[in-house]
Design an enzyme around this catalytic site. Structure first.
Site, short mmCIF file in Angstrom:
data_model
loop_
_atom_site.label_atom_id
_atom_site.label_comp_id
_atom_site.label_asym_id
_atom_site.label_seq_id
_atom_site.Cartn_x
_atom_site.Cartn_y
_atom_site.Cartn_z
NE ARG A 172 5.33 -19.71 24.00
CZ ARG A 172 6.42 -19.57 23.25
NH1 ARG A 172 6.55 -18.52 22.48
NH2 ARG A 172 7.38 -20.47 23.29
CE1 TYR A 204 -1.56 -3.52 7.41
CE2 TYR A 204 -1.42 -3.30 9.79
CZ TYR A 204 -1.62 -2.74 8.55
OH TYR A 204 -1.87 -1.39 8.43
CG HIS A 230 4.75 -17.47 5.33
ND1 HIS A 230 5.49 -18.50 4.79
CD2 HIS A 230 5.15 -17.38 6.61
CE1 HIS A 230 6.29 -19.01 5.72
NE2 HIS A 230 6.10 -18.34 6.83
CG ASN A 240 12.41 -14.43 10.19
OD1 ASN A 240 12.50 -14.95 9.09
ND2 ASN A 240 11.47 -14.79 11.06
CB ALA A 256 6.28 -18.17 18.21
CE LYS A 311 -0.78 2.64 6.94
NZ LYS A 311 -1.53 3.14 8.09
NE ARG A 347 -3.42 -0.19 2.81
CZ ARG A 347 -4.00 -0.08 4.02
NH1 ARG A 347 -3.96 -1.10 4.87
NH2 ARG A 347 -4.60 1.04 4.37
CG ASN A 370 -1.46 0.30 12.17
OD1 ASN A 370 -2.34 -0.52 12.38
ND2 ASN A 370 -1.28 0.86 10.98
CE1 TYR A 371 -7.73 4.49 14.31
CE2 TYR A 371 -9.07 2.54 13.89
CZ TYR A 371 -8.98 3.90 14.08
OH TYR A 371 -10.10 4.68 14.06
#
Length: 215
Positions: A195, A121, A118, A132, A178, A106, A88, A141-142
């Site tokens: 986690r 975002y 893969h 990586n 992860a 973006k 974007r 971000n929002y």
């Protein structure tokens, strides 16, 4: 279109659309179903595999793009984009990067050698070199009121299914495990894990399944 040098090869000309304003370098190969628009500049030895939409982008030398949507962005030399990637506006991808399957970028910068192979975002982030970015990583971000920006240093590892909650600054060499949601700044070479430990109940699955069968 304006062709800078020789070696242009268009496969399936009837399905390729190129604006007159587009500039093409030497030894460019364009496969079927490519649409190239606006003030796009494509460098030398670029391969556009099938089914790309490219608008107002600068594509440097030795880039390969496949089944992807790019607008108002820069792609550095030697980078591979796609299949099924989206860049974007205001995405600046460095040299020898990988933007892979179902990755969306973006308003972000990625340094040399950074890879998001893969299902990620990357929004409103400045990412260093040789980073990586794992499968399922999300740059959050929002917050419904405002958008914030995050910074990732060089040589970082962002594991699969990591949430980077902006604004956050991740220092050089940080390893984010992860499944971690990271909300605080790190120092160089920090190891971050956020986690819960799993709880194992021996043989309970058998009992649970019996209860389900009785319903």
């Amino acid at each position: 279109m304006k062709v800078k040098g020789s070696g242009l090869k268009i496969i399936g000309k009837k399905s390729v659309f190129i604006d007159k304003t587009v500039k093409l370098g030497k030894n460019v190969t364009i496969y079927p179903n490519n649409i190239i628009k606006g003030n796009t500049v494509i460098g030398d030895n670029v391969t556009l595999l099938p089914n790309n939409f490219i608008s107002n982008c600068k594509i440097e030398n030795d880039v390969k793009i496949e089944y992807s949507y790019l607008e108002d962005s820069v792609v550095g030399s030697g980078t591979v984009v796609g299949p099924y990637s989206r860049l974007r506006p205001n995405s600046n991808i460095g040299q020898n990067c990988k933007i892979g399957n179902f990755v969306e970028v973006k308003n972000s910068t990625l340094g040399t050698g950074t890879k998001a192979s893969h299902l990620a975002y990357i929004g409103d982030a400045d990412i260093g070199s040789n980073v990586n970015i794992g499968c399922g990583a999300i740059f959050v971000n929002y917050n419904k009121r405002e958008k914030n920006r995050s910074t990732i240093g060089n040589d970082c590892f962002i594991g699969s299914n990591v949430n980077v909650i902006a604004p956050v600054n991740i220092a050089d060499g940080t390893y984010v495990c992860a499944g971690t949601t990271i909300t605080i700044d790190t120092k160089e070479n920090d190891f971050v894990i956020g986690r819960s430990r799993e709880v194992v109940k021996p043989n309970y699955a058998k009992k649970y399944n019996k209860k389900e069968d009785k319903k």
